[in-house]
Structures are given as structure tokens and as C-alpha cells.
Design an enzyme around this catalytic site. Structure first.
Site, PDB file in Angstrom:
ATOM      1  CB  SER A 166     -83.067 -56.289  62.980  1.00  0.00           C
ATOM      2  OG  SER A 166     -83.539 -55.401  63.974  1.00  0.00           O
TER       3      SER A 166
ATOM      4  CE1 TYR B 168     -85.843 -60.178  65.190  1.00  0.00           C
ATOM      5  CE2 TYR B 168     -84.750 -58.259  66.131  1.00  0.00           C
ATOM      6  CZ  TYR B 168     -85.476 -58.848  65.100  1.00  0.00           C
ATOM      7  OH  TYR B 168     -85.822 -58.102  64.000  1.00  0.00           O
TER       8      TYR B 168
HETATM    9  P1  NAD Z   1     -94.033 -61.080  60.220  1.00  0.00           P
HETATM   10  O1  NAD Z   1     -94.106 -61.847  61.482  1.00  0.00           O
HETATM   11  O2  NAD Z   1     -95.054 -60.020  59.939  1.00  0.00           O
HETATM   12  O3  NAD Z   1     -94.059 -62.040  58.955  1.00  0.00           O
HETATM   13  C1  NAD Z   1     -93.131 -63.026  58.833  1.00  0.00           C
HETATM   14  C2  NAD Z   1     -93.632 -64.098  57.858  1.00  0.00           C
HETATM   15  O4  NAD Z   1     -92.716 -65.148  58.045  1.00  0.00           O
HETATM   16  C3  NAD Z   1     -95.028 -64.643  58.197  1.00  0.00           C
HETATM   17  O5  NAD Z   1     -95.774 -64.883  57.003  1.00  0.00           O
HETATM   18  C4  NAD Z   1     -94.722 -65.949  58.911  1.00  0.00           C
HETATM   19  O6  NAD Z   1     -95.732 -66.965  58.736  1.00  0.00           O
HETATM   20  C5  NAD Z   1     -93.423 -66.349  58.254  1.00  0.00           C
HETATM   21  N1  NAD Z   1     -92.627 -67.224  59.084  1.00  0.00           N
HETATM   22  C6  NAD Z   1     -92.488 -67.198  60.428  1.00  0.00           C
HETATM   23  N2  NAD Z   1     -91.700 -68.194  60.830  1.00  0.00           N
HETATM   24  C7  NAD Z   1     -91.324 -68.865  59.709  1.00  0.00           C
HETATM   25  C8  NAD Z   1     -90.527 -70.000  59.483  1.00  0.00           C
HETATM   26  N3  NAD Z   1     -89.977 -70.664  60.492  1.00  0.00           N
HETATM   27  N4  NAD Z   1     -90.356 -70.418  58.213  1.00  0.00           N
HETATM   28  C9  NAD Z   1     -90.937 -69.766  57.178  1.00  0.00           C
HETATM   29  N5  NAD Z   1     -91.723 -68.691  57.348  1.00  0.00           N
HETATM   30  C10 NAD Z   1     -91.907 -68.243  58.597  1.00  0.00           C
HETATM   31  O7  NAD Z   1     -92.561 -60.457  60.198  1.00  0.00           O
HETATM   32  P2  NAD Z   1     -92.019 -59.169  59.419  1.00  0.00           P
HETATM   33  O8  NAD Z   1     -92.210 -57.968  60.258  1.00  0.00           O
HETATM   34  O9  NAD Z   1     -92.530 -59.162  58.036  1.00  0.00           O
HETATM   35  O10 NAD Z   1     -90.453 -59.496  59.464  1.00  0.00           O
HETATM   36  C11 NAD Z   1     -89.749 -60.022  58.361  1.00  0.00           C
HETATM   37  C12 NAD Z   1     -88.256 -59.936  58.652  1.00  0.00           C
HETATM   38  O11 NAD Z   1     -87.899 -58.569  58.921  1.00  0.00           O
HETATM   39  C13 NAD Z   1     -87.813 -60.730  59.879  1.00  0.00           C
HETATM   40  O12 NAD Z   1     -86.574 -61.346  59.638  1.00  0.00           O
HETATM   41  C14 NAD Z   1     -87.675 -59.668  60.950  1.00  0.00           C
HETATM   42  O13 NAD Z   1     -86.776 -60.019  61.972  1.00  0.00           O
HETATM   43  C15 NAD Z   1     -87.191 -58.487  60.134  1.00  0.00           C
HETATM   44  N6  NAD Z   1     -87.439 -57.192  60.782  1.00  0.00           N
HETATM   45  C16 NAD Z   1     -88.709 -56.803  61.062  1.00  0.00           C
HETATM   46  C17 NAD Z   1     -88.913 -55.570  61.685  1.00  0.00           C
HETATM   47  C18 NAD Z   1     -90.294 -55.067  62.036  1.00  0.00           C
HETATM   48  O14 NAD Z   1     -90.392 -54.030  62.699  1.00  0.00           O
HETATM   49  N7  NAD Z   1     -91.368 -55.734  61.606  1.00  0.00           N
HETATM   50  C19 NAD Z   1     -87.809 -54.764  62.005  1.00  0.00           C
HETATM   51  C20 NAD Z   1     -86.532 -55.201  61.695  1.00  0.00           C
HETATM   52  C21 NAD Z   1     -86.358 -56.426  61.081  1.00  0.00           C
END
Ligand code: NAD
Length: 259
Positions: free
Chosen positions: A137, A150
Site C-alpha cells: 500500500s 495496517y
Molecule cells: P477487498 O476487501 O475488496 O477484497 C479482499 C478479498 O480478500 C475479499 O475477497 C476477501 O474475502 C478476501 N479476504 C479477506 N480476508 C482474507 C483472509 N484472511 N484470507 C483470504 N482471503 C481474505 O480488498 P482490496 O481492496 O481488493 O485489497 C486487496 C489488497 O490491496 C489488500 O492487501 C489491501 O491492503 C491492498 N490495498 C488496497 C487498497 C484499496 O484502496 N482498496 C489500497 C492499497 C492497498
């Protein structure tokens, strides 16, 4: 390699992980999708015929081991691991964070990457090389008020990325981190709502604040992250390792308070 390469992406039944899975399917990979949400996993399997799936919580070492056993039994090789699964964790001042919420965030956002990586590495080495991509991130570059667990995990992912790039480089395995800014989608909507409630502001004000954290005043698309992950694993990325790459329109700060 005579057969198509094999990749595994965690937390990929929805969100950014699913878009990454779709990108690798389009790129000719055999793709294994895993998630803790069984219903979302089912929908994903129906939408992408040909993928294989595991129901696995990355924070559960036994479930992770079973998932890698399934991948090994099915394909007998692994070329790419994308450590994508991650949760937002609590939005709170540090003294208000419950230890259980801290522990769960660390379990998913850090321990899970380790559990997956330790099983992937022997398979990647056996494949004669490959790539690990850690979805971190832009919070890995800055302090981020109210998001201590986080942010601590995302900084730790960069430490893991750099260290493993050194350990695995001699084996032809590359390790990189992608550091997205705010990505359009339901997750960021939830983060914005919780942040707005915490600060007594409207979601629209918080959304504007997040956009202004980026020099380009933008929100990222999941496709931008997926395309970078695919590039890093391709022959075009063959000399890139140990990097933490911002996909964020250049984040200036995560602490530009409204008040
Ligand atoms: P999201 O919450 O939309 O989706 C995450 C997916 O992971 C979901 O399908 C959920 O069921 C699954 N999940 C959650 N906990 C889990 C676990 N313990 N084991 C297996 N699967 C699990 O999240 P996203 O926005 O797609 O984020 C994905 C990655 O990107 C994360 O690591 C997040 O920190 C990172 N990220 C996201 C953003 C953002 O703005 N969305 C920004 C920077 C980084």
C-alpha cells in the site's frame, strides 16, 4: 516451458485480487484463486471457467498448507505467487485499538504473507525461477494516523520484499511489492465511511481529502494494479526485483488533516 505457467493469488474472489486473477488468465496463465469467502469464490469460479480454487484463510497456517498441497497435486509447479489478501484493520487512535483487532490485522496482513511465501518458495525454485508480488500500500511509505496496525504490516511487507529479493535472487526468483493508493471499489468506500464517522466529516469530504493525498489528485483502478503485477512477472520485468512500486499518482502524504 512447454505448459502454461501457474499462478496463485490470495484474497482473489473479489476486489483487486480478482482483477489480478482475470489479468493472468488473459495472459495465458493457469490461475488458482483463493479466498476466505466461499460464496464469492463460487461466483468467481462460475465467471472464470478453467480456474481452480481453494477456500482458505491466509491467517490459518493449516488452511494455507492444504491450499499449496492442492496446487502442487493439481499442477505440480508454481511460477507466480501474488500475496494480495489483506484487511483494513481498525480505524482508531492507538489507545482505542483492541488487542484482538491488532492481532487479527497482523495475522491476515503479515503472517498470511509469510505462511504463503514459505510454501511457495520451494515450488518457485523447483520451477527454475519465478516471481512473488506482494500487494502492499502507499501506507508502506508514510505514517498513517488512525491506521496503526495496517500501516505497520504494510511497512513490514516492504522489509520482507527486500529481504526475500536478496535470499531468492540467486535462484532466479524475483520479489517485488506494489503499493497502490486509494483504489476505486467497495473496500475504499468502507474505509472512507469509517474515517468520516471517526473525524465527524462527510464521506464526500474524506473522499476529496484522499484524492488530494495524490499529486495527480486521483483514485487508482484495480486494473492499474493488475497490469503492474502482470508486467513484473513477465519477461519484460525480468531484471526488476526488490522494488516497492507506487501505483498512486505519487502520494505526497497520508496525514493532511481536514481540521
Ligand atoms: P477487498 O476487501 O475488496 O477484497 C479482499 C478479498 O480478500 C475479499 O475477497 C476477501 O474475502 C478476501 N479476504 C479477506 N480476508 C482474507 C483472509 N484472511 N484470507 C483470504 N482471503 C481474505 O480488498 P482490496 O481492496 O481488493 O485489497 C486487496 C489488497 O490491496 C489488500 O492487501 C489491501 O491492503 C491492498 N490495498 C488496497 C487498497 C484499496 O484502496 N482498496 C489500497 C492499497 C492497498
Amino acid at each position: 516451458m512447454s505448459e502454461s505457467p501457474v499462478m496463485l493469488v490470495t484474497g482473489s474472489a473479489s476486489g483487486i485480487g480478482r482483477v489480478i486473477a482475470e489479468r493472468f488468465v488473459r495472459g495465458g496463465y493457469r490461475v488458482h484463486v483463493s479466498d476466505v469467502d466461499g460464496a464469492a469464490l463460487q461466483r468467481c469460479a462460475e465467471a472464470m471457467p478453467g480456474i481452480s480454487t481453494s477456500l482458505a484463510d491466509v491467517a490459518d497456517v493449516e488452511a494455507v498448507n492444504a491450499m499449496f498441497d492442492e496446487v502442487d497435486a493439481r499442477y505440480g509447479r508454481l511460477d507466480v505467487l501474488v500475496n494480495n489478501a489483506g484487511i483494513s484493520g481498525p480505524t482508531a487512535a492507538v489507545e482505542d485499538i483492541q488487542p484482538a483487532d491488532w492481532d487479527r490485522t497482523v495475522a491476515v496482513d503479515l503472517n498470511g504473507q509469510f505462511y504463503c511465501t514459505r510454501r511457495a518458495v520451494p515450488m518457485l525454485k523447483a520451477s527454475g525461477g519465478g516471481s512473488i508480488v506482494n500487494i502492499a500500500s502507499n501506507a508502506a511509505f508514510f505514517g498513517f494516523p488512525l491506521r496503526a496496525p495496517y500501516t505497520a504490516c504494510k511497512w513490514a511487507m516492504i522489509g520482507l520484499t527486500k529481504t526475500l529479493a536478496m535470499e531468492l535472487g540467486p535462484f532466479g526468483v524475483r520479489v517485488n511489492a506494489i503499493c497502490p493508493g486509494s483504489v476505486e471499489g467497495p473496500r475504499i468506500d468502507g474505509v472512507i465511511e469509517r474515517d468520516a464517522a471517526k473525524r465527524g466529516k462527510s464521506p464526500a469530504e474524506i473522499r476529496e481529502l484522499y484524492a488530494r493525498q495524490s499529486s495527480m489528485r486521483l483514485f487508482v483502478k484495480a486494473d492499474d494494479v493488475a497490469n503492474m503485477a502482470f508486467f513484473l512477472c513477465s519477461s519484460e520485468g525480468a531484471t526488476i526485483s526488490g522494488q516497492a512500486i507506487g501505483i498512486d499518482g505519487h502520494t505526497e502524504s497520508l496525514s493532511n488533516w481536514l481540521d
